[in-house]
Design an enzyme around this catalytic site. Structure first.
Site, PDB file in Angstrom:
ATOM      1  CG  HIS A 214       0.781   4.826  -8.805  1.00  0.00           C
ATOM      2  ND1 HIS A 214       0.896   5.467  -7.581  1.00  0.00           N
ATOM      3  CD2 HIS A 214       1.903   5.169  -9.490  1.00  0.00           C
ATOM      4  CE1 HIS A 214       2.024   6.159  -7.540  1.00  0.00           C
ATOM      5  NE2 HIS A 214       2.662   5.992  -8.694  1.00  0.00           N
TER       6      HIS A 214
ATOM      7  CG  ASN B  26       3.378   8.946 -12.318  1.00  0.00           C
ATOM      8  OD1 ASN B  26       2.506   9.236 -13.130  1.00  0.00           O
ATOM      9  ND2 ASN B  26       3.161   8.961 -11.019  1.00  0.00           N
TER      10      ASN B  26
ATOM     11  NE  ARG C 274      -3.859  -2.263   2.086  1.00  0.00           N
ATOM     12  CZ  ARG C 274      -4.807  -2.570   1.192  1.00  0.00           C
ATOM     13  NH1 ARG C 274      -5.127  -1.694   0.258  1.00  0.00           N
ATOM     14  NH2 ARG C 274      -5.426  -3.734   1.221  1.00  0.00           N
ATOM     15  CG  ASP C 275       1.439   5.538  -2.345  1.00  0.00           C
ATOM     16  OD1 ASP C 275       1.934   5.546  -3.494  1.00  0.00           O
ATOM     17  OD2 ASP C 275       1.688   6.438  -1.505  1.00  0.00           O
TER      18      ASP C 275
ATOM     19  CG  HIS D 162       6.194   2.785  -8.859  1.00  0.00           C
ATOM     20  ND1 HIS D 162       7.432   3.365  -9.077  1.00  0.00           N
ATOM     21  CD2 HIS D 162       5.337   3.818  -8.681  1.00  0.00           C
ATOM     22  CE1 HIS D 162       7.330   4.683  -9.016  1.00  0.00           C
ATOM     23  NE2 HIS D 162       6.056   4.986  -8.793  1.00  0.00           N
TER      24      HIS D 162
HETATM   25  P1  AMP Z   1       5.735   8.075  -8.315  1.00  0.00           P
HETATM   26  O1  AMP Z   1       5.470   9.527  -8.156  1.00  0.00           O
HETATM   27  O2  AMP Z   1       4.958   7.449  -9.437  1.00  0.00           O
HETATM   28  O3  AMP Z   1       7.211   7.746  -8.381  1.00  0.00           O
HETATM   29  O4  AMP Z   1       5.136   7.403  -7.013  1.00  0.00           O
HETATM   30  C1  AMP Z   1       5.900   7.062  -5.905  1.00  0.00           C
HETATM   31  C2  AMP Z   1       4.921   6.662  -4.832  1.00  0.00           C
HETATM   32  O5  AMP Z   1       5.625   5.977  -3.822  1.00  0.00           O
HETATM   33  C3  AMP Z   1       4.209   7.844  -4.157  1.00  0.00           C
HETATM   34  O6  AMP Z   1       2.802   7.712  -4.327  1.00  0.00           O
HETATM   35  C4  AMP Z   1       4.631   7.721  -2.695  1.00  0.00           C
HETATM   36  O7  AMP Z   1       3.602   8.065  -1.804  1.00  0.00           O
HETATM   37  C5  AMP Z   1       5.019   6.268  -2.601  1.00  0.00           C
HETATM   38  N1  AMP Z   1       5.979   5.946  -1.561  1.00  0.00           N
HETATM   39  C6  AMP Z   1       7.158   6.555  -1.293  1.00  0.00           C
HETATM   40  N2  AMP Z   1       7.783   5.976  -0.255  1.00  0.00           N
HETATM   41  C7  AMP Z   1       6.973   4.952   0.137  1.00  0.00           C
HETATM   42  C8  AMP Z   1       7.062   3.967   1.173  1.00  0.00           C
HETATM   43  N3  AMP Z   1       8.100   3.915   2.009  1.00  0.00           N
HETATM   44  N4  AMP Z   1       6.041   3.077   1.282  1.00  0.00           N
HETATM   45  C9  AMP Z   1       4.995   3.112   0.448  1.00  0.00           C
HETATM   46  N5  AMP Z   1       4.860   4.009  -0.552  1.00  0.00           N
HETATM   47  C10 AMP Z   1       5.832   4.927  -0.690  1.00  0.00           C
END
Ligand code: AMP
Length: 115
Positions: A103, A88, A30-31, A101
């Site tokens: 989403h 992204n 989970r994010d 990743h």
């Molecule tokens: P992006 O902007 O597509 O690179 O998305 C990165 C995502 O990773 C964001 O939605 C963050 O909230 C999420 N994120 C960053 N660190 C963590 C973590 N330690 N655990 C879970 N999600 C994370």
């Protein structure tokens, strides 16, 4: 695995996460800053920085990532109501974590805008 990559550190268990899926090749958790009731990140265990670093031979992996997202959408009960899958890429695409990743976002009506 790279020491600096936050998702590699989650996958190795060094950083705690709310993991919802792990099949040895693909992990989902989970994010930490969810933007919807369901916000799950589906990632390959192998460090791939992003879409630009995908190579011939990664087709099955990418396909399986999408199928895992579909499976999790069913498990979350949002397959009928709908959801969004987002990857992204790079600075203009808003990629903050340089580990590929997908989403999975759903559980509420999402904005029509794609940015
Ligand atoms: P992006 O902007 O597509 O690179 O998305 C990165 C995502 O990773 C964001 O939605 C963050 O909230 C999420 N994120 C960053 N660190 C963590 C973590 N330690 N655990 C879970 N999600 C994370």
């Amino acid at each position: 695995m790279t020491d600096e990559c936050v998702f590699c550190r989650i996958i190795s268990g060094e950083i705690p996460s709310n993991t919802v899926y792990d099949d040895g090749e693909i992990v989902a958790f989970r994010d930490v800053q969810p933007i919807a009731p369901t916000h799950i990140l589906i990632v390959p265990r192998r460090h791939i920085s992003g879409v630009n670093e995908l190579a011939p031979g990664d087709e099955a992996l990418v396909g399986r990532i999408v199928l895992v997202a579909r499976q999790l959408a069913q498990k979350e009960g949002i397959d009928e109501s709908g959801y969004r899958l987002v990857v992204n890429c790079g600075p203009d695409g808003g990629q903050a974590v340089m580990h590929l990743h997908l989403h999975l976002i759903g559980g509420r009506k999402l904005d029509d805008s794609l940015g």
